[in-house]
Design a protein around this motif. Structure first.
Motif, PDB file in Angstrom:
ATOM      1  N   LEU B  64       1.007  -1.299  -0.059  1.00 13.38           N
ATOM      2  CA  LEU B  64       0.389  -0.151   0.043  1.00 13.38           C
ATOM      3  C   LEU B  64       0.686   1.383   0.133  1.00 13.38           C
ATOM      4  O   LEU B  64       0.540   2.481  -0.632  1.00 13.38           O
ATOM      5  CB  LEU B  64      -0.913   0.157   1.238  1.00 13.38           C
ATOM      6  CG  LEU B  64      -1.634   1.206   1.201  1.00 13.38           C
ATOM      7  CD1 LEU B  64      -2.741   1.279   0.016  1.00 13.38           C
ATOM      8  CD2 LEU B  64      -2.784   0.858   2.573  1.00 13.38           C
ATOM      9  N   HIS B  70      -2.771   3.061  -5.449  1.00 16.55           N
ATOM     10  CA  HIS B  70      -3.585   2.981  -4.162  1.00 16.55           C
ATOM     11  C   HIS B  70      -3.960   4.493  -3.376  1.00 16.55           C
ATOM     12  O   HIS B  70      -5.054   4.217  -2.706  1.00 16.55           O
ATOM     13  CB  HIS B  70      -2.931   0.991  -3.195  1.00 16.55           C
ATOM     14  CG  HIS B  70      -3.300   1.049  -4.417  1.00 16.55           C
ATOM     15  ND1 HIS B  70      -3.619  -0.682  -4.411  1.00 16.55           N
ATOM     16  CD2 HIS B  70      -4.141  -0.199  -5.749  1.00 16.55           C
ATOM     17  CE1 HIS B  70      -4.074  -1.473  -5.510  1.00 16.55           C
ATOM     18  NE2 HIS B  70      -4.844  -1.029  -6.038  1.00 16.55           N
ATOM     19  N   ILE B 250     -10.460  -3.499  -1.472  1.00 22.70           N
ATOM     20  CA  ILE B 250     -10.398  -4.207  -0.973  1.00 22.70           C
ATOM     21  C   ILE B 250     -11.215  -5.368  -1.657  1.00 22.70           C
ATOM     22  O   ILE B 250     -10.786  -7.016  -0.839  1.00 22.70           O
ATOM     23  CB  ILE B 250     -11.110  -4.046   0.454  1.00 22.70           C
ATOM     24  CG1 ILE B 250     -10.200  -2.797   0.962  1.00 22.70           C
ATOM     25  CG2 ILE B 250     -10.677  -5.097   1.510  1.00 22.70           C
ATOM     26  CD1 ILE B 250     -10.547  -2.045   2.014  1.00 22.70           C
ATOM     27  N   TYR B 266      -4.915  -3.949   3.987  1.00 23.03           N
ATOM     28  CA  TYR B 266      -5.894  -2.946   3.454  1.00 23.03           C
ATOM     29  C   TYR B 266      -6.835  -2.156   4.506  1.00 23.03           C
ATOM     30  O   TYR B 266      -6.895  -1.252   4.805  1.00 23.03           O
ATOM     31  CB  TYR B 266      -5.955  -2.702   1.382  1.00 23.03           C
ATOM     32  CG  TYR B 266      -5.047  -2.772   1.276  1.00 23.03           C
ATOM     33  CD1 TYR B 266      -3.979  -3.012   0.600  1.00 23.03           C
ATOM     34  CD2 TYR B 266      -5.361  -1.775  -0.014  1.00 23.03           C
ATOM     35  CE1 TYR B 266      -2.810  -3.004   0.277  1.00 23.03           C
ATOM     36  CE2 TYR B 266      -4.209  -2.080  -1.013  1.00 23.03           C
ATOM     37  CZ  TYR B 266      -3.421  -2.012  -1.157  1.00 23.03           C
ATOM     38  OH  TYR B 266      -2.133  -2.308  -2.185  1.00 23.03           O
TER      39      TYR B 266
END
Lengths: 390, 294
Positions: B64, B70, B250, B266
């Motif tokens: 991430l 993202h 997700i 996440y």
């Protein structure tokens, strides 16, 4: 006349039961009932399993009530159908239960090795299947395309279908031989294009490959992650440059249909079944294989690892391998059954659709999905995400 | 505790305590612990679990941090949820005020019923109804072109418009009821006194109604913000190619990518940062949790 004796015997049985009913049996049955409440769900599931049930988990839009009713009338087994929009959902639900909850699922053959690696399928007992009812090329073809893992077969082919160009013939007419995956990015259709993230990238890849703009052959993307990334970096760049032309992404049959039906799309990369359904409704949607070749998959029935109704699952497969059942399936879903002799029972419009979709040498040019292993699915998902998120 | 036992007896008190404890442990704590455990492990095939590769790692969180797209979507989800919360508040404030202070009690019940009725229908169906209404060939475009207001259909489901409309609609009740509850307890004499003394409507709200309703506003905003940031159905149905929500990523990790561990990481980051954001907002607006509990 026959009813009377039955009644007498049954009342006699009641009487004798009443006589033998003692405090001890009451306690015994109470204890049993208590045990049943504790282990209830488990016992109930076992009990149902023997009464002729079958739980099918398959793509949405594939199984009709007509099929379920026909199966019931021929075999006495009550089948229930739970649809999924994408086989990724099916795989991950089955992973969560260790392959239990459903008896029969319908993966595409190219993903079967992944299903096997995740331990949600059991090998088929080939002796229980009436292979004479299935088109031979589908049986042999599924062997090399992922259906047989470590010498054991996991899938009985049910149908094949493609993903190619669906278009509104009044606004965006296409012609075989010229039509290409690149036509989606024609500025005339800006804002009116629909496609699915990950397979849209493959379409772009084949287009770029034909134009000589891809570093490696597209097919090699499925062999090593290094080549895959080299190709996909180029594909992704083109995809993102053209993203503003996309009107709607689709992820399942329902969304793809809605893109044309209500959301103003005039061209897209969709499944043949999507276009066939829209055409049946009288919309001017047509379907055509592009010159790069339609993306083609073979799919079939697999039995889950935790299946409780294994015999019923085999009964379904053998019922399916009859011309009438196969034709019912194609009529309803729009995909091409592998049941032998089904053509005879197909309506004229299904034959027209097929002839229009694959004219000339289109059937020789079909682009078969290669086996997609876990690493590929994971990496393609990453690229799809970057495409959708850009 | 002793008061509880004195009032209900030992058996019933134990039950009253045991049920929520059971609920919290089984439905909240254990699943969260499993998620945390998942988040710190690599994605492995069943055959590899328990093997040499099965070690704790921060790799899933690193993804991430390193994935700029993202990260950007994550931040967008936070501010877009805050925006949805603000719009919902603006829409609901007058409704709640009217219910609490502007109408006779007999009518209030009727109006609340009108508000609730649409919510008897499943959220997915209501969201899908919005998809149809806003669609390119949908009734709204047909109406506008029928009235001669537009020449060609407008693509309403573009950018974040559809998602924001869908969410504001879906979460109205979660905002209206806390607001209504807190405003209802306000003594109407205070408003009348202010009016008698010549305060403008704006000043009455700023100095009397809003301070009094602050805990209600905070509660409504927390509900709406958490629901918006965690919503999957609305962005999935009403999202456009340009609007991607963090929850969709997700979902994608779990159901398409098959990487549950990544998805869990996440999800935990989303949970932690939402909590942080809420605590920050509570501090900024000087509301404490005790007020909200009232």
């Amino acid at each position: 006349m026959t009813k009377k004796p039955v009644e007498t015997t049954s009342s006699a049985a009641t009487l004798s039961a009443a006589r033998s009913f003692t405090r001890r049996t009451l306690l015994k049955s109470a204890a049993l009932a208590g045990a049943a409440t504790v282990g209830g769900p488990y016992l109930l599931r076992r009990a149902w399993a023997q009464s002729g049930e079958l739980k099918i988990f398959a793509w949405s839009g594939y199984i009709s009530d007509e099929m379920l009713a026909d199966f019931k009338s021929k075999t006495g087994i009550t089948a229930t159908y739970t649809p999924y929009g994408d086989q990724g959902e099916a795989l991950n639900q089955l992973r969560a239960t260790g392959g239990a909850g459903f008896d029969l699922i319908q993966p595409t053959v190219d993903r079967v090795p992944e299903f096997v690696a995740q331990e949600v399928l059991q090998p088929l007992d080939e002796n229980k299947i009436n292979w004479d009812g299935c088109i031979e090329s589908a049986v042999t073809g599924s062997e090399t395309r992922g259906g047989v893992v470590d010498g054991r077969r996991y899938v009985a082919p049910s149908d094949w279908g493609t993903e190619a160009l669906a278009f509104d013939s009044t606004v965006a007419p296409l012609e075989y031989g010229k039509a290409s995956y690149g036509d989606l990015w024609n500025p005339d259709y800006a804002g009116q294009v629909t496609l699915r993230g990950h397979s849209g990238l493959v379409g772009i890849g084949l287009w770029l490959e034909a134009e000589g703009r891809l570093p490696h052959p597209m097919i090699d993307s499925f062999k090593s992650e290094e080549i895959m990334r080299a190709n996909y970096d180029v594909i992704l760049q083109t995809a993102i440059e053209n993203k503003d032309k996309i009107g709607q992404f689709w992820a399942n049959e329902n969304e793809a249909q809605a893109a044309f039906r209500t959301n103003g799309c005039v061209i897209g990369q969709t499944w043949d079944g999507t276009a066939a359904t829209l055409r049946k409704e009288g919309l001017p949607i047509r379907y055509l294989a592009p010159k790069e070749g339609a993306l083609t998959w073979l799919e079939g029935f697999s039995i889950t690892k935790g299946a409780e109704n294994v015999e019923a699952a085999y009964a379904w497969i053998n019922w399916y391998y009859t011309p009438e059942a196969g034709a019912m399936y194609t009529r309803h879903s729009g995909y091409n059954t592998t049941a032998k002799g089904a053509e005879e029972f197909l309506p004229e419009d299904a034959k027209t659709f097929f002839a229009e979709a694959y004219p000339g040498d289109a059937l020789d040019k079909l682009w078969w999905w290669p086996v997609q292993e876990s690493w590929f699915v994971s990496a393609r998902n990453e690229y799809q995400d970057r495409f959708l998120s850009a | 505790m002793t008061a509880l036992i004195r009032r209900f007896g030992l058996g019933l008190s134990a039950l009253i305590i045991a049920l929520p404890v059971f609920w919290i442990v089984m439905m909240i704590v254990l699943p969260e612990l499993v998620m945390i455990d998942f988040a710190f492990r690599p994605n492995l095939l069943p055959a590899e679990i328990g093997g040499p590769k099965d070690v704790y790692t921060l790799g899933n969180f690193q993804t991430l941090v390193e994935n700029t797209i993202h990260r950007a979507i994550f931040l967008k989800t936070i501010w877009a949820s805050a925006f949805v919360t603000l719009v919902t508040l603006v829409v609901c404030y007058p409704i709640a005020y009217h219910l609490a202070q502007g109408t006779k009690p007999e009518r209030t019940g009727f109006l609340i019923l009108l508000l609730i009725i649409p919510f008897w229908i499943n959220e997915i169906l209501r969201t899908f109804a919005w998809f149809i209404i806003l669609a390119y060939n949908g009734p709204l475009n047909a109406l506008l072109s029928g009235l001669g207001l537009i020449d060609r259909p407008i693509r309403f489901l573009n950018g974040n418009f559809g998602v924001i409309i869908g969410m504001v609609y879906a979460y109205i009740l979660f905002m209206v009821f806390p607001l209504y509850n807190s405003m209802e307890s306000l003594d109407r004499n205070q408003i009348e006194a202010a009016r008698d003394l010549g305060a403008s409507a704006w000043r009455i709200h700023r100095r009397i109604v809003i301070p009094h309703a602050k805990p209600g506003i905070a509660t409504g905003c927390i509900f709406t913000f958490m629901l918006a940031a965690g919503s999957y159905a609305v962005p999935a149905l009403l999202g456009s190619p340009q609007s991607r929500w963090f929850t969709e990523i997700i979902y994608n990790w779990f159901f398409e990518g098959g990487n549950w561990n990544q998805g869990a990481a996440y999800a935990i980051v989303l949970l932690a940062l939402c909590l942080g954001f809420i605590l920050l907002m509570l501090r900024v607006f000087r509301v404490n949790l005790g007020d909200i509990a009232k």
